[in-house]
Design an enzyme around this catalytic site. Sequence first.
Site: not given
Lengths: 454, 261
Positions: A201, A204-205, A208, A223, A316
């Site tokens: 996937g 924004g971070m 992965v 990640k 979050d």
Amino acid sequence: MNKIEAAKKPAIVKLWLIKSVRVYIFIIVSFIGIKYGLTFYFKHKYPPETKKSFFGIFSENSHSDKWLTLYDKWSTYFYLAAISAAGLWMIILIKPTLEEADYLLINALKKADDAEAGNDLSLAFYNLKIASSLSINRETLKRINERIEKIRSSLSSSISISKAKPDRRIKTVDIDNTVVKKTINNKEYIANRYKKIRKLGQGGMGVVWLSEDITLERQIAIKELPVRFADDKELKERFFREAKLLAKLTHPNIIQLYDIIDDEDTLYYTMEFVDGVSLDKLLRSSRPPINTTLDYALQILKGIEYAHSMKIIHRDLKPMNIMVRKDDIIKVADFGLAKLVGNSSLTIAGTVMGSPMYMSPEQASGEDTDERSDIYSFSMVLYELVTGVTAFAGPTADILAKQIRTMPPHPSSLVTIPAWLDEAIMKGLAKDRKQRYQDASEMIEHIKKHRSEI
Amino acid sequence: MNILFIGDIVGKPGRNIALSLLPALKSKYSINYTIANGENSAGGYGITPDIARALLDMGVDLITTGNHIWEHKEIIPYMSGSNAVIRPMNISPSAPGKGYAVIKKTGVHALGVINLIGRVFMPPAQCPFHAAQDTISRITQEEHDLKHILIDFHAEATSEKQALGWFLDGKITTLIGTHTHVQTSDEIILPQGTAYITDAGMTGVVDGVLGMDKEQIISRFTTSVQRHADVAKGKEELQGVVITTEDSGRSLSIIRIKEHL
């Protein structure tokens, strides 16, 4: 906002001119009014004199000199007064214009953040350009332009080799004799230990990857954080500091962090691979039965309860961060990551970090968050699990406003659920955090107590 | 004059690859006008004002649409106030927005663009043949010097598209089919100078079913449960055509393009 800087921004000047439309109408109406009003007034006060000539057969009307002199004098005064009033009005409009520009800027940045988080680069690019045209704070403008450049360099087909990062090579693709170049990170191994298998996937971070740890011969998730993390020394140091804390979280309902890697100017963290789907994806296909929902809810709460006992707040919590393993075991991901990013220099003043749809009122208002903020976000997730719809809908700015002020409709008004569950969700969603469950344990107790009623 | 037509842009992968490749394509083919079908650009269904603005901002001159145009209600007021997004001409005359537009740039001929929708295996619409004739007549009355006309015919049936192509041969510069998302290899310059292709293809993820998640579409067929699918993930491609025209408005060539990063 600096008015001189604002005057150099065509977009803000245009906004001001559009906002001044009532002033233009005022000028036109007042000029017409002055012209005809004064004419009417003087006509009645100084009626025209009739001059007779040539044996009284012909006559003509004419204004006296006094009429004309007075008309000129007073019309000049009135015109000047109208222009001065209009000028003053336009000056008064500067403040609301700057406030509106500020609002539009924050809105554009929020949209860009959302778009970038969803890898929607075309929308992010467009909104950042709007933000750039409205920003007059040099520091903010610099950061916006840096983000624009980053998107441009990751997308543009005319990127120069010199702009590429050392760990990225330039891939060339021949399109009918036109060479299109694009930077890609195509390293097969990370830190000579983790072999990339496939992309799981992207957000924004970062990206992965499903990877194989060739030393321990097991599958893990990696990640890959955006390049900007590696570029900021202070941020990098804090990242390592926070990671040490997060690595201590060991709980069956939390995705385990294994390791942090700084490999050739890119930061990675390795973590437990969950063979399943995100709650977000699951919700898109079906709404789980009530018993399963409560199972999931208790597992999520247990993960939260444990993290809170370690003084770590998620900040979050949302369906995208909750994984459902094939055997229905829940794993909460990205604990503490929002804080890591939220406090960093990456954020731009006036914006809030987190996902608006699940954000607590205090977080939406930019206030300090605590354990009860996670309770709110969790209740939002539970609301969606139970009803199949999000508590609020609409543009981001509206959702944020609703998170602060509006209570969503009771879940029981949308689906048939026990009264105690309806009350539990609404209590979790109380705007005043003192009215919510004060910790995850209290909510767990409440759910456990009533569950047998189903 | 060179016209780039980008086939149905599907979701954000479609928009992202268009943003990536558009500058290179425009430069390579010396493009004067870029038209894109954007009716699937918002998550595969419809278009939103923000997305329309983003497409225009990246260099698209005009956006055509189709049967999914009204999927997002916020597009309705936008359509009423914008000439940059057009909807099929032959739906209700009371529908918001316009079914055609004329775009002009300095140094090149103006280009009239008409959007039509088919009637075979499609939602109810008025006759596209008569609508085309009427609109051509109307557009040329409004713009006396207009010689270049492009029609995006958003239709399912190949026969309907081919028939309209032949029907309009010599009356328009090009007729480009859209909607099926599969690029056809039947591009041709018809005898009277109209460039024709049954479908320009799609801009989005090709590892899916028409740009959408293949598993969900398979499930739709196997279970008969009809629901909107998500946009696919995987290899992205930009598909479309480039048409070169002469001053008279006739087409000289039509080239299919299929590009990926």
